[in-house]
Design a protein around this motif. Structure first.
Motif, PDB file in Angstrom:
ATOM      1  N   ARG A  38      -9.055   5.914   1.010  1.00 15.20           N
ATOM      2  CA  ARG A  38      -8.494   4.989   0.036  1.00 15.20           C
ATOM      3  C   ARG A  38      -7.666   3.907   0.715  1.00 15.20           C
ATOM      4  O   ARG A  38      -7.721   2.740   0.337  1.00 15.20           O
ATOM      5  CB  ARG A  38      -7.652   5.731  -0.999  1.00 15.20           C
ATOM      6  CG  ARG A  38      -7.142   4.807  -2.077  1.00 15.20           C
ATOM      7  CD  ARG A  38      -6.668   5.496  -3.315  1.00 15.20           C
ATOM      8  NE  ARG A  38      -6.373   4.492  -4.335  1.00 15.20           N
ATOM      9  CZ  ARG A  38      -5.769   4.739  -5.482  1.00 15.20           C
ATOM     10  NH1 ARG A  38      -5.405   5.972  -5.794  1.00 15.20           N
ATOM     11  NH2 ARG A  38      -5.536   3.768  -6.339  1.00 15.20           N
ATOM     12  N   ALA A  39      -6.887   4.274   1.727  1.00 15.13           N
ATOM     13  CA  ALA A  39      -6.090   3.287   2.444  1.00 15.13           C
ATOM     14  C   ALA A  39      -6.985   2.263   3.137  1.00 15.13           C
ATOM     15  O   ALA A  39      -6.695   1.056   3.118  1.00 15.13           O
ATOM     16  CB  ALA A  39      -5.184   3.973   3.460  1.00 15.13           C
ATOM     17  N   LEU A  51       0.881  -1.158   0.000  1.00 16.74           N
ATOM     18  CA  LEU A  51       0.000   0.000   0.000  1.00 16.74           C
ATOM     19  C   LEU A  51       0.923   1.214   0.000  1.00 16.74           C
ATOM     20  O   LEU A  51       1.471   1.586   1.026  1.00 16.74           O
ATOM     21  CB  LEU A  51      -0.914  -0.016   1.233  1.00 16.74           C
ATOM     22  CG  LEU A  51      -2.223   0.757   1.147  1.00 16.74           C
ATOM     23  CD1 LEU A  51      -3.107   0.450   2.345  1.00 16.74           C
ATOM     24  CD2 LEU A  51      -2.019   2.245   1.006  1.00 16.74           C
ATOM     25  N   ASP A  52       1.096   1.796  -1.171  1.00 18.10           N
ATOM     26  CA  ASP A  52       2.145   2.784  -1.388  1.00 18.10           C
ATOM     27  C   ASP A  52       1.528   4.135  -1.741  1.00 18.10           C
ATOM     28  O   ASP A  52       0.858   4.267  -2.762  1.00 18.10           O
ATOM     29  CB  ASP A  52       3.066   2.308  -2.514  1.00 18.10           C
ATOM     30  CG  ASP A  52       4.411   2.999  -2.494  1.00 18.10           C
ATOM     31  OD1 ASP A  52       4.410   4.245  -2.460  1.00 18.10           O
ATOM     32  OD2 ASP A  52       5.436   2.304  -2.513  1.00 18.10           O
ATOM     33  N   LEU A  53       1.785   5.131  -0.909  1.00 20.36           N
ATOM     34  CA  LEU A  53       1.192   6.452  -1.144  1.00 20.36           C
ATOM     35  C   LEU A  53       1.778   7.147  -2.360  1.00 20.36           C
ATOM     36  O   LEU A  53       1.115   8.000  -2.964  1.00 20.36           O
ATOM     37  CB  LEU A  53       1.401   7.348   0.084  1.00 20.36           C
ATOM     38  CG  LEU A  53       0.855   6.845   1.419  1.00 20.36           C
ATOM     39  CD1 LEU A  53       1.039   7.906   2.487  1.00 20.36           C
ATOM     40  CD2 LEU A  53      -0.605   6.437   1.314  1.00 20.36           C
ATOM     41  N   PHE A  89      -1.839   6.893  -6.660  1.00 20.05           N
ATOM     42  CA  PHE A  89      -2.592   6.966  -5.414  1.00 20.05           C
ATOM     43  C   PHE A  89      -3.308   8.301  -5.247  1.00 20.05           C
ATOM     44  O   PHE A  89      -4.486   8.360  -4.898  1.00 20.05           O
ATOM     45  CB  PHE A  89      -1.661   6.712  -4.223  1.00 20.05           C
ATOM     46  CG  PHE A  89      -2.389   6.584  -2.899  1.00 20.05           C
ATOM     47  CD1 PHE A  89      -2.801   5.352  -2.443  1.00 20.05           C
ATOM     48  CD2 PHE A  89      -2.650   7.699  -2.121  1.00 20.05           C
ATOM     49  CE1 PHE A  89      -3.474   5.230  -1.233  1.00 20.05           C
ATOM     50  CE2 PHE A  89      -3.324   7.594  -0.917  1.00 20.05           C
ATOM     51  CZ  PHE A  89      -3.733   6.347  -0.473  1.00 20.05           C
ATOM     52  N   ALA A 103      -6.877  10.201   1.452  1.00 19.06           N
ATOM     53  CA  ALA A 103      -5.863   9.175   1.672  1.00 19.06           C
ATOM     54  C   ALA A 103      -6.339   8.128   2.674  1.00 19.06           C
ATOM     55  O   ALA A 103      -6.119   6.925   2.485  1.00 19.06           O
ATOM     56  CB  ALA A 103      -4.566   9.816   2.154  1.00 19.06           C
TER      57      ALA A 103
END
Length: 260
Positions: free
Chosen positions: A245-246, A143-145, A150, A242
């Motif tokens: 979505r995370a 899980l990469d911002l 993203f 963020a």
């Protein structure tokens, strides 16, 4: 115990009572590096801490996730020419990852999520996944911002006039810090907005051939993008985006192999 937990707050007896195969182990990893003349070195960690805190609150009971202590250092050689930056060598970060997974895999934890808040870590964390899968029989998710797209949707919504790419210490990160820690944000001056589309194109960042760039390739400010568009209101919206979505991605990972 049936809610998201910080591993450091549990006893060994509590961990022993878990059904480890049912739990996600989430590892937040950030960096300590220059973010232009106006943002603190710990920007990535500050943002990631805020996201983790809100994600845990939102997921709440019924979501079985252990959150490991955040890794505040990352692989940042592209920023080492700027004072204050601390960078781990690739071999150091790989050794930490292996030790972390080996420690918990020995107690039958099988699903790991690397929650990454620094683009310089991305390639390394993704590359090591198959090795960990082979060596320890674990599943590793990313899980990469700052990988792929993203933030693309919220950037298009909030900054439609943005020229060039949003890369480092620019609109998104400056907005987030204005919302989270405004006392740490310095004045955005012309000297910190020098990374234009032409600057990015000149070092082939916008081209089709990958390039091993350093932040200095874009000028002396350390900024890659345009922080002049930032605002605290935008930061509040970006943070909410963020977190939402995370949470959605973590739920997808959780459901993917539930019961394995």
């Amino acid at each position: 115990m049936n809610k998201t937990s910080a591993l450091r707050e549990l006893t060994t007896a509590q961990v022993a009572r878990l059904e480890p195969a049912q739990w996600l182990v989430v590892w937040p990893v950030a960096s300590l590096e220059q973010h232009g003349p106006h943002l603190p070195l710990g920007t990535d960690a500050i943002v990631l801490e805020a996201i983790v805190e809100r994600v845990r609150e939102r997921l709440g009971a019924g979501f079985q996730a252990l959150f490991l202590p955040m890794m505040h250092l990352g692989k940042s050689p592209e920023h080492l020419t700027f004072p204050g930056t601390v960078s781990l060598q690739a071999s150091t970060l790989l050794a930490v990852v292996d030790d972390l997974v080996a420690s918990l895999a020995a107690h039958q934890f099988r699903r790991f999520v690397f929650l990454n808040g620094h683009g310089g870590n991305t390639a390394l964390l993704q590359a090591v996944g198959p090795d960990l899968r082979y060596r320890y029989g674990v599943r590793v998710y990313y899980l990469d911002l700052w990988a792929s797209s993203f933030f693309d949707d919220i950037i298009a919504e909030l900054f439609p006039s943005l020229v060039g790419r949003e890369v480092h210490a620019a609109s998104v990160e400056t907005s987030l810090l204005l919302h989270l820690r405004p006392e740490l944000v310095g004045q955005v001056t012309e000297a910190s907005t020098l990374s234009t589309a032409a600057d990015q194109e000149s070092v082939n960042l916008t081209g089709t051939v990958p390039f091993g760039w350093l932040a200095r390739d874009f000028g002396t400010s350390g900024v890659i993008g345009d922080p002049s568009l930032a605002s605290a209101k935008a930061g509040e919206q970006i943070l909410a985006y963020a977190v939402e979505r995370a949470c959605r991605m973590l739920q997808e990972i959780y459901d993917m192999h539930e019961g394995d």
